[in-house]
Design an enzyme around this catalytic site. Structure first.
Site, PDB file in Angstrom:
ATOM      1  N   THR A 150     -40.652  -6.361   6.562  1.00 27.74           N
ATOM      2  CA  THR A 150     -40.845  -7.444   5.604  1.00 27.74           C
ATOM      3  C   THR A 150     -41.624  -6.913   4.420  1.00 27.74           C
ATOM      4  OG1 THR A 150     -40.834  -9.162   7.304  1.00 27.74           O
ATOM      5  CG2 THR A 150     -41.846  -9.727   5.208  1.00 27.74           C
ATOM      6  N   LYS A 225     -36.675 -13.929   3.390  1.00 28.52           N
ATOM      7  CA  LYS A 225     -37.669 -13.759   4.455  1.00 28.52           C
ATOM      8  C   LYS A 225     -39.033 -14.294   4.021  1.00 28.52           C
ATOM      9  CE  LYS A 225     -39.840 -12.585   8.120  1.00 28.52           C
ATOM     10  NZ  LYS A 225     -40.037 -11.234   8.620  1.00 28.52           N
ATOM     11  N   LYS A 293     -50.244 -11.451   4.898  1.00 34.71           N
ATOM     12  CA  LYS A 293     -49.572 -10.547   3.959  1.00 34.71           C
ATOM     13  C   LYS A 293     -48.309 -11.197   3.409  1.00 34.71           C
ATOM     14  CE  LYS A 293     -46.736  -7.739   5.574  1.00 34.71           C
ATOM     15  NZ  LYS A 293     -45.274  -7.686   5.859  1.00 34.71           N
TER      16      LYS A 293
END
Length: 346
Positions: A150, A225, A293
């Site tokens: 990711t 995502k 994050k």
């Protein structure tokens, strides 16, 4: 050779963010010429056989909470898998199941037809591509690289440029799902990039996941995502608020979880995480530091298109508080402790 490595590294690793210390200090492998020629010949012969429909060799870089079960599912399906991880001991269980091992990511990329990478963050993903690019450029042959990490769209596009500069193919394929879906082969792949590589990689994606989406140009998979994880992080923060509010007014939070499971806002995450949150137990399926994050990257994505995201921004602050309280490596459901701390100080 050493001068060429340093010069090329400087050219191909000009990332705007500073590389993590543990990657920056890592020595770059330099194969002797004889070894390079041997690997190059093998790579070409494997590719030719893959085109004939025979077995395709698969590389897997990064064997953390997600990468290890993903690679294990490939092995269980009978795939020819070569693995690498910065901490070699994490490779040992897979080696015992039949995986091959290489001591550097570039050697994996050189040996395999398709290389998957599941790395922790944009810096790690970018650096890993840098060292792979070095060897692919030197060998001058075509390979395929699938990044299932990711990262933000900018990093994914930069990785795409680096890989394409070698003549190799690139597919971004971040996953929706955590530890248990990874173990069960129930991940959702959000792919974008080279369509022929998507077609080649699809059988492997189907082993590791339950569904896959092809979203077009590189960057779209990363964006999808981040949107999904931004919503997931906000939902978890809201669940935390609801559980604590129910306790505060004298309701049984376990009953709240049951009510949620039978209503219009039912979500598997609520039923899965709610009971352990009530007990203040947070077995790690998706580390809180990775959720924060992803929230940060999603907020950056929103900022790039001037999209207000006030709910996600508020939730992100709770994850930051949880990190400051030493909960980075706990499951992201530990965000509830941020609110418990506020209640305790009020």
């Amino acid at each position: 050779m050493a001068l060429w490595v340093r010069t090329t590294m400087a050219k191909y690793c000009s990332y705007s963010t500073q590389l993590p210390i543990h990657f920056a200090e890592r020595p770059i492998s330099a194969f002797p010429a004889k070894r390079l020629l041997t690997v190059r010949s093998k790579a070409f012969s494997v590719q030719a056989s893959a085109k004939d429909g025979s077995s395709t060799s698969v590389g897997f870089l990064g064997l953390g909470i997600m990468g290890s079960p993903m690679a294990q599912n490939l092995l269980k399906a009978g795939c020819d898998v070569t693995v690498w991880n910065r901490t070699k001991s994490k490779c040992d269980p897979l080696i015992s199941l039949g995986a091959k091992y290489k001591p550097s990511p570039e050697e994996v990329a050189a040996e395999c037809d398709v290389t998957f990478a599941m790395l922790a963050d944009p810096d790690s993903a970018g650096f890993c591509v840098c060292v792979c690019v070095l060897i692919l450029m030197f060998m001058n042959f075509t390979a395929s690289y699938v990044d299932v990490s990711t990262v933000d769209g900018g990093t994914s596009k930069l990785i795409n440029q680096r890989i394409k500069s070698t003549g190799a193919s690139f597919l971004e394929a971040p996953v929706s799902g955590s530890k248990k879906p990874a173990e069960d082969g129930q991940l959702i792949f959000l792919t974008a990039g080279d369509k022929p590589l998507y077609d080649l990689a699809s059988p492997f994606l189907d082993i590791m996941g339950k569904s896959r989406f092809y979203l077009g140009d590189v960057g779209n998979g990363a964006a999808m995502k981040l949107v999904v994880n931004m919503m997931m992080g906000s939902m978890m923060a809201t669940l935390a608020e609801g559980l604590l509010l129910s306790e505060k007014v004298g309701l049984d939070p376990n009953v709240l979880v049951e009510v949620l499971s039978q209503g219009a806002i039912s979500a598997p995450m609520y039923s899965m995480k709610g009971p352990s949150m009530i007990k203040s137990a947070y077995p790690t399926a998706f580390p809180l530091k990775h959720q924060q994050k992803d929230m940060r990257l999603a907020l950056g994505l929103a900022e790039s298109v001037s999209q207000p995201t006030p709910i996600a921004a508020a939730a992100n602050e709770l994850y930051k508080v949880a990190k400051a309280r030493g909960l980075s490596d706990d499951d992201f459901s530990a965000v509830i402790e941020s609110l418990r701390a506020k209640l305790g100080s009020s």
